[in-house]
Write a protein that holds these residues in place. Structure first.
Motif, short mmCIF file in Angstrom:
data_model
loop_
_atom_site.label_atom_id
_atom_site.label_comp_id
_atom_site.label_asym_id
_atom_site.label_seq_id
_atom_site.Cartn_x
_atom_site.Cartn_y
_atom_site.Cartn_z
N ARG A 67 -4.17 3.00 -2.01
CA ARG A 67 -2.86 4.27 -2.17
C ARG A 67 -3.34 5.52 -1.39
O ARG A 67 -4.78 5.51 -1.78
CB ARG A 67 -2.43 4.12 -3.85
CG ARG A 67 -1.82 3.59 -4.56
CD ARG A 67 -0.14 3.68 -4.59
NE ARG A 67 0.39 2.51 -5.30
CZ ARG A 67 0.70 2.32 -6.79
NH1 ARG A 67 0.58 3.17 -7.44
NH2 ARG A 67 0.97 1.21 -7.13
N SER A 89 -0.02 2.25 0.90
CA SER A 89 0.00 1.55 -0.60
C SER A 89 -0.74 0.49 0.43
O SER A 89 0.21 -0.31 1.02
CB SER A 89 0.97 1.41 -1.08
OG SER A 89 1.19 2.40 -1.85
N ASN A 96 -1.56 -3.37 -1.35
CA ASN A 96 -1.61 -5.15 -2.40
C ASN A 96 -1.75 -6.01 -1.57
O ASN A 96 -1.07 -6.35 -0.56
CB ASN A 96 -0.30 -4.36 -3.31
CG ASN A 96 -0.30 -3.84 -4.29
OD1 ASN A 96 -0.86 -2.75 -4.82
ND2 ASN A 96 1.10 -3.71 -4.32
N GLN A 100 -5.74 1.65 -13.08
CA GLN A 100 -5.26 1.66 -11.50
C GLN A 100 -4.62 2.27 -11.78
O GLN A 100 -3.52 3.23 -10.28
CB GLN A 100 -5.57 0.54 -10.07
CG GLN A 100 -7.20 0.06 -10.52
CD GLN A 100 -6.95 -1.05 -9.51
OE1 GLN A 100 -5.96 -2.03 -9.55
NE2 GLN A 100 -8.27 -1.79 -9.40
N GLU A 101 -2.93 1.78 -11.94
CA GLU A 101 -1.72 2.90 -11.81
C GLU A 101 -1.43 3.67 -13.06
O GLU A 101 -0.52 4.87 -12.26
CB GLU A 101 -0.69 1.59 -12.93
CG GLU A 101 -0.44 0.08 -11.85
CD GLU A 101 0.78 0.52 -10.62
OE1 GLU A 101 0.86 1.91 -10.36
OE2 GLU A 101 0.35 -0.41 -9.64
N HIS A 111 -0.91 7.42 -10.99
CA HIS A 111 -0.01 8.51 -11.44
C HIS A 111 -0.53 9.35 -11.89
O HIS A 111 -0.16 9.91 -11.60
CB HIS A 111 0.81 8.04 -12.24
CG HIS A 111 1.57 8.64 -13.80
ND1 HIS A 111 3.00 8.81 -13.16
CD2 HIS A 111 2.10 9.20 -14.26
CE1 HIS A 111 3.78 9.34 -14.38
NE2 HIS A 111 2.94 9.72 -14.72
#
Length: 150
Positions: A83, A103, A105, A114-115, A119
């Motif tokens: 990100r 971003s 993926n 990671q999320e 955040h």
């Protein structure tokens, strides 16, 4: 009358001796005000960091997530997931804004850690430094992440 003169002489000598034993009064001169020590410089986030903790808990098995702060941009890469943000830092105050198209993926979804880290970065408003600037905790209402200099 000589008795009176003797008593006056003794009182005079006692008063003079008493003043010599007392310490001098503190001076109120302007030139004697204490000087304030300069505040230590706040470390900068610029450079490469490793994700070490999320909300105070060490990242399991070490972290492959690398955060790189450079020229007002932050890139966090964990394997082929990543990100990007723009960021500003003024002493300990920080702000982050997601970069459109930054971003990536690669077929695998980011892990829960990671999320949570992404955040926390989105919502971070303060950076606290420790270990002489080798550790930084980004904190805000999205949680805390701790980074270690690489």
């Amino acid at each position: 009358m000589s008795r009176f003169m003797t008593i006056c002489a003794l009182l005079l000598v006692a008063a003079c001796g008493r003043q010599e034993n007392e310490s001098p009064a503190a001076s109120n001169e302007v030139g004697q005000t204490p000087r304030a020590e300069p505040a230590p410089a706040t470390p900068m986030l610029e450079g490469a960091w490793r994700l070490a903790k999320i909300d105070g808990t060490p990242v399991e098995g070490g972290s492959s997530a690398v955060a790189t702060f450079e020229n007002g941009r932050l890139r966090v890469a964990a394997g082929c997931n990543g990100r990007g943000w723009t960021f500003t830092q003024k002493r300990n105050i920080v702000s982050f804004a997601g970069l459109a198209g930054a971003s990536s993926n690669c077929g695998s979804l980011p892990t829960v850690d990671q999320e949570r880290a992404f955040h926390a970065i989105d919502r971070a408003t303060i950076a606290l430094f420790d270990q002489e600037g080798r550790e930084a905790t980004l904190s805000g209402d999205g949680g805390n992440i701790t980074l270690s200099r690489r």
